[in-house]
Structures are given as C-alpha cells and as structure tokens.
Design a protein around this motif. Structure first.
Motif, PDB file in Angstrom:
ATOM      1  N   GLN A 195      50.800  36.358  46.324  1.00 32.58           N
ATOM      2  CA  GLN A 195      49.878  35.549  45.516  1.00 32.58           C
ATOM      3  C   GLN A 195      48.505  35.478  46.184  1.00 32.58           C
ATOM      4  OE1 GLN A 195      50.855  34.017  42.498  1.00 32.58           O
ATOM      5  NE2 GLN A 195      48.697  33.605  42.184  1.00 32.58           N
ATOM      6  N   PHE A 196      48.486  35.265  47.493  1.00 31.18           N
ATOM      7  CA  PHE A 196      47.230  35.188  48.243  1.00 31.18           C
ATOM      8  C   PHE A 196      46.451  36.502  48.138  1.00 31.18           C
ATOM      9  CE2 PHE A 196      45.161  36.291  52.305  1.00 31.18           C
ATOM     10  CZ  PHE A 196      44.124  35.372  52.284  1.00 31.18           C
ATOM     11  N   LEU A 197      47.128  37.617  48.356  1.00 29.96           N
ATOM     12  CA  LEU A 197      46.456  38.915  48.334  1.00 29.96           C
ATOM     13  C   LEU A 197      45.940  39.273  46.938  1.00 29.96           C
ATOM     14  CD1 LEU A 197      48.860  40.954  50.642  1.00 29.96           C
ATOM     15  CD2 LEU A 197      46.581  40.074  51.239  1.00 29.96           C
ATOM     16  N   THR A 198      46.733  39.015  45.921  1.00 31.89           N
ATOM     17  CA  THR A 198      46.299  39.355  44.565  1.00 31.89           C
ATOM     18  C   THR A 198      45.184  38.420  44.097  1.00 31.89           C
ATOM     19  OG1 THR A 198      48.194  38.121  43.674  1.00 31.89           O
ATOM     20  CG2 THR A 198      48.423  40.516  43.841  1.00 31.89           C
ATOM     21  N   ASP A 199      45.224  37.159  44.513  1.00 32.78           N
ATOM     22  CA  ASP A 199      44.113  36.254  44.200  1.00 32.78           C
ATOM     23  C   ASP A 199      42.830  36.739  44.873  1.00 32.78           C
ATOM     24  OD1 ASP A 199      45.731  34.631  42.655  1.00 32.78           O
ATOM     25  OD2 ASP A 199      45.927  33.046  44.161  1.00 32.78           O
ATOM     26  N   ARG A 200      42.945  37.194  46.117  1.00 32.58           N
ATOM     27  CA  ARG A 200      41.784  37.702  46.863  1.00 32.58           C
ATOM     28  C   ARG A 200      41.225  38.956  46.181  1.00 32.58           C
ATOM     29  NH1 ARG A 200      40.863  36.837  52.624  1.00 32.58           N
ATOM     30  NH2 ARG A 200      39.262  38.275  53.366  1.00 32.58           N
ATOM     31  N   LEU A 201      42.121  39.860  45.767  1.00 32.72           N
ATOM     32  CA  LEU A 201      41.706  41.069  45.067  1.00 32.72           C
ATOM     33  C   LEU A 201      41.017  40.720  43.753  1.00 32.72           C
ATOM     34  CD1 LEU A 201      41.664  44.135  44.666  1.00 32.72           C
ATOM     35  CD2 LEU A 201      44.015  43.975  43.834  1.00 32.72           C
ATOM     36  N   THR A 202      41.585  39.800  43.010  1.00 26.78           N
ATOM     37  CA  THR A 202      41.005  39.382  41.737  1.00 26.78           C
ATOM     38  C   THR A 202      39.609  38.795  41.938  1.00 26.78           C
ATOM     39  OG1 THR A 202      43.175  38.972  40.771  1.00 26.78           O
ATOM     40  CG2 THR A 202      41.313  37.866  39.739  1.00 26.78           C
ATOM     41  N   ALA A 204      33.801  39.348  41.329  1.00 22.14           N
ATOM     42  CA  ALA A 204      32.481  39.254  41.948  1.00 22.14           C
ATOM     43  C   ALA A 204      31.691  40.554  41.791  1.00 22.14           C
ATOM     44  CB  ALA A 204      32.614  38.885  43.424  1.00 22.14           C
ATOM     45  N   LYS A 205      32.399  41.674  41.612  1.00 22.55           N
ATOM     46  CA  LYS A 205      31.722  42.968  41.428  1.00 22.55           C
ATOM     47  C   LYS A 205      31.548  43.324  39.950  1.00 22.55           C
ATOM     48  CE  LYS A 205      31.877  46.215  44.472  1.00 22.55           C
ATOM     49  NZ  LYS A 205      32.257  47.317  45.381  1.00 22.55           N
ATOM     50  N   GLY A 206      31.791  42.362  39.058  1.00 23.24           N
ATOM     51  CA  GLY A 206      31.562  42.584  37.638  1.00 23.24           C
ATOM     52  C   GLY A 206      32.745  43.109  36.860  1.00 23.24           C
ATOM     53  N   TYR A 207      33.914  43.163  37.462  1.00 19.46           N
ATOM     54  CA  TYR A 207      35.120  43.590  36.758  1.00 19.46           C
ATOM     55  C   TYR A 207      35.716  42.403  36.010  1.00 19.46           C
ATOM     56  CZ  TYR A 207      35.107  48.067  39.168  1.00 19.46           C
ATOM     57  OH  TYR A 207      34.768  49.317  39.617  1.00 19.46           O
ATOM     58  N   GLU A 208      36.536  42.696  35.048  1.00 21.29           N
ATOM     59  CA  GLU A 208      37.309  41.663  34.360  1.00 21.29           C
ATOM     60  C   GLU A 208      38.776  41.966  34.562  1.00 21.29           C
ATOM     61  OE1 GLU A 208      37.848  42.543  29.845  1.00 21.29           O
ATOM     62  OE2 GLU A 208      35.771  43.079  30.339  1.00 21.29           O
ATOM     63  N   THR A 209      39.608  40.950  34.439  1.00 24.25           N
ATOM     64  CA  THR A 209      41.047  41.133  34.585  1.00 24.25           C
ATOM     65  C   THR A 209      41.705  41.115  33.211  1.00 24.25           C
ATOM     66  OG1 THR A 209      41.366  38.756  34.919  1.00 24.25           O
ATOM     67  CG2 THR A 209      41.132  40.131  36.897  1.00 24.25           C
ATOM     68  N   LYS A 261      35.898  47.459  34.043  1.00 27.96           N
ATOM     69  CA  LYS A 261      34.490  47.097  34.016  1.00 27.96           C
ATOM     70  C   LYS A 261      33.891  47.669  32.744  1.00 27.96           C
ATOM     71  CE  LYS A 261      30.762  46.680  37.327  1.00 27.96           C
ATOM     72  NZ  LYS A 261      30.332  47.076  38.674  1.00 27.96           N
ATOM     73  N   ALA A 262      33.188  46.839  32.007  1.00 26.77           N
ATOM     74  CA  ALA A 262      32.584  47.279  30.749  1.00 26.77           C
ATOM     75  C   ALA A 262      31.681  48.481  30.999  1.00 26.77           C
ATOM     76  CB  ALA A 262      31.793  46.132  30.125  1.00 26.77           C
ATOM     77  N   GLY A 263      31.832  49.491  30.166  1.00 23.64           N
ATOM     78  CA  GLY A 263      30.998  50.674  30.250  1.00 23.64           C
ATOM     79  C   GLY A 263      31.414  51.672  31.312  1.00 23.64           C
ATOM     80  N   ILE A 306      42.757  44.456  51.538  1.00 26.13           N
ATOM     81  CA  ILE A 306      42.279  44.041  50.216  1.00 26.13           C
ATOM     82  C   ILE A 306      40.757  44.120  50.166  1.00 26.13           C
ATOM     83  CG2 ILE A 306      42.175  42.139  48.552  1.00 26.13           C
ATOM     84  CD1 ILE A 306      44.977  43.523  48.907  1.00 26.13           C
ATOM     85  N   ASP A 307      40.105  43.653  51.227  1.00 24.96           N
ATOM     86  CA  ASP A 307      38.642  43.717  51.281  1.00 24.96           C
ATOM     87  C   ASP A 307      38.161  45.164  51.201  1.00 24.96           C
ATOM     88  OD1 ASP A 307      38.695  40.969  51.513  1.00 24.96           O
ATOM     89  OD2 ASP A 307      38.353  40.972  53.683  1.00 24.96           O
ATOM     90  N   HIS A 308      38.895  46.072  51.825  1.00 24.67           N
ATOM     91  CA  HIS A 308      38.549  47.496  51.773  1.00 24.67           C
ATOM     92  C   HIS A 308      38.626  48.009  50.331  1.00 24.67           C
ATOM     93  CE1 HIS A 308      38.317  51.731  52.776  1.00 24.67           C
ATOM     94  NE2 HIS A 308      39.485  51.929  52.194  1.00 24.67           N
ATOM     95  N   VAL A 309      39.661  47.620  49.609  1.00 24.35           N
ATOM     96  CA  VAL A 309      39.790  48.031  48.201  1.00 24.35           C
ATOM     97  C   VAL A 309      38.601  47.525  47.405  1.00 24.35           C
ATOM     98  CG1 VAL A 309      41.155  47.788  46.087  1.00 24.35           C
ATOM     99  CG2 VAL A 309      42.308  48.172  48.269  1.00 24.35           C
ATOM    100  N   VAL A 310      38.273  46.247  47.576  1.00 27.56           N
ATOM    101  CA  VAL A 310      37.147  45.661  46.845  1.00 27.56           C
ATOM    102  C   VAL A 310      35.853  46.394  47.202  1.00 27.56           C
ATOM    103  CG1 VAL A 310      35.754  43.582  46.546  1.00 27.56           C
ATOM    104  CG2 VAL A 310      38.255  43.410  46.574  1.00 27.56           C
TER     105      VAL A 310
END
Length: 124
Positions: free
Chosen positions: A43-50, A55-60, A77-79, A116-120
């Motif tokens: 839960q912690f990791l997926t919340d962090r990823l989300t 923050a980078k303009g993606y939507e879930t 991400k739109a577009g 997770i930060d690396h993925v983001v």
C-alpha cells in the motif's frame, strides 16, 4: 488412443512438482515476513507511485483510497500513447505492461522507496 469413460479422463498427466515447490517457497516467504506487513508495504509503495505519477501529470484508472488501494497502479497521460511510455520504461529496465490505454505497474513489498522514485523519475 482410448479415453477413460469416467472423470479420470480429466486428471493431469504429470504433477507440477516444480510449481508446487515454488508455490510453497513463496507462501513460506509471505508468512515469514507477515501478510499484514506485506500489505502495508505494498500500500505504501503504490501510494508513493501514484502520488509521483500524479505530480508528473498522469492520471490513474481510479482514485486510490485505503479501502480500495491495491498492488496495481494503472496510469496514463492525456495526449501520450501509453504504449510509448511502456516501451520507454522497458528500455530503462522497468517492468510494466500496456493495458487498455494505461500503463500498468505492480510493485511488491521487496522493492524500496528509492526503486519507486526511480520509476517516477523515468516517467516521460
């Protein structure tokens, strides 16, 4: 070839011994770490990823709450073609999957927050 006339005709030919041993090892690991600890970390990791993706303009795919949060995060991400995002992540050694216009990520408890930060950071 003559098939049996009873339900025995549907029995497996060979027991999946390697799969059974692998399953046992996986279950033992989860029990050793603790199912509640695994759930909390996922839960912690997926919340962090989300949060990072948002923050980078993606939507879930859906809003995450403590009640519905799962070990899967689907983002887009739109577009931006999600297949291109997926390919770029794959080229960086990040495992994801393209799913119905989203990029599906599913971190597990053995990953670190820095993973997770690396993925983001690698999200275009």
């Amino acid at each position: 070839m003559a098939l049996r006339k009873d339900a025995g005709r549907y029995e497996c030919g060979t027991l999946n011994t390697i799969g059974c041993f692998g399953l046992r090892a996986g279950i033992e690991l989860l029990l050793e770490v603790g199912v509640e600890n695994v759930a909390r970390q996922v839960q912690f990791l997926t919340d962090r990823l989300t949060a990072g993706a948002l923050a980078k303009g993606y939507e879930t795919l859906c809003e995450r709450t403590p009640a519905n949060g799962a070990g899967i995060v689907s983002i887009r991400k739109a577009g931006v073609d999600s297949r291109i995002v997926w390919k770029q992540l794959r080229e960086k050694g990040i495992t994801a999957a393209p799913r119905q216009g989203y990029v599906r990520l599913s971190p597990h408890f053995y990953l670190s927050p820095s993973d997770i930060d690396h993925v983001v950071d690698e999200l275009p």
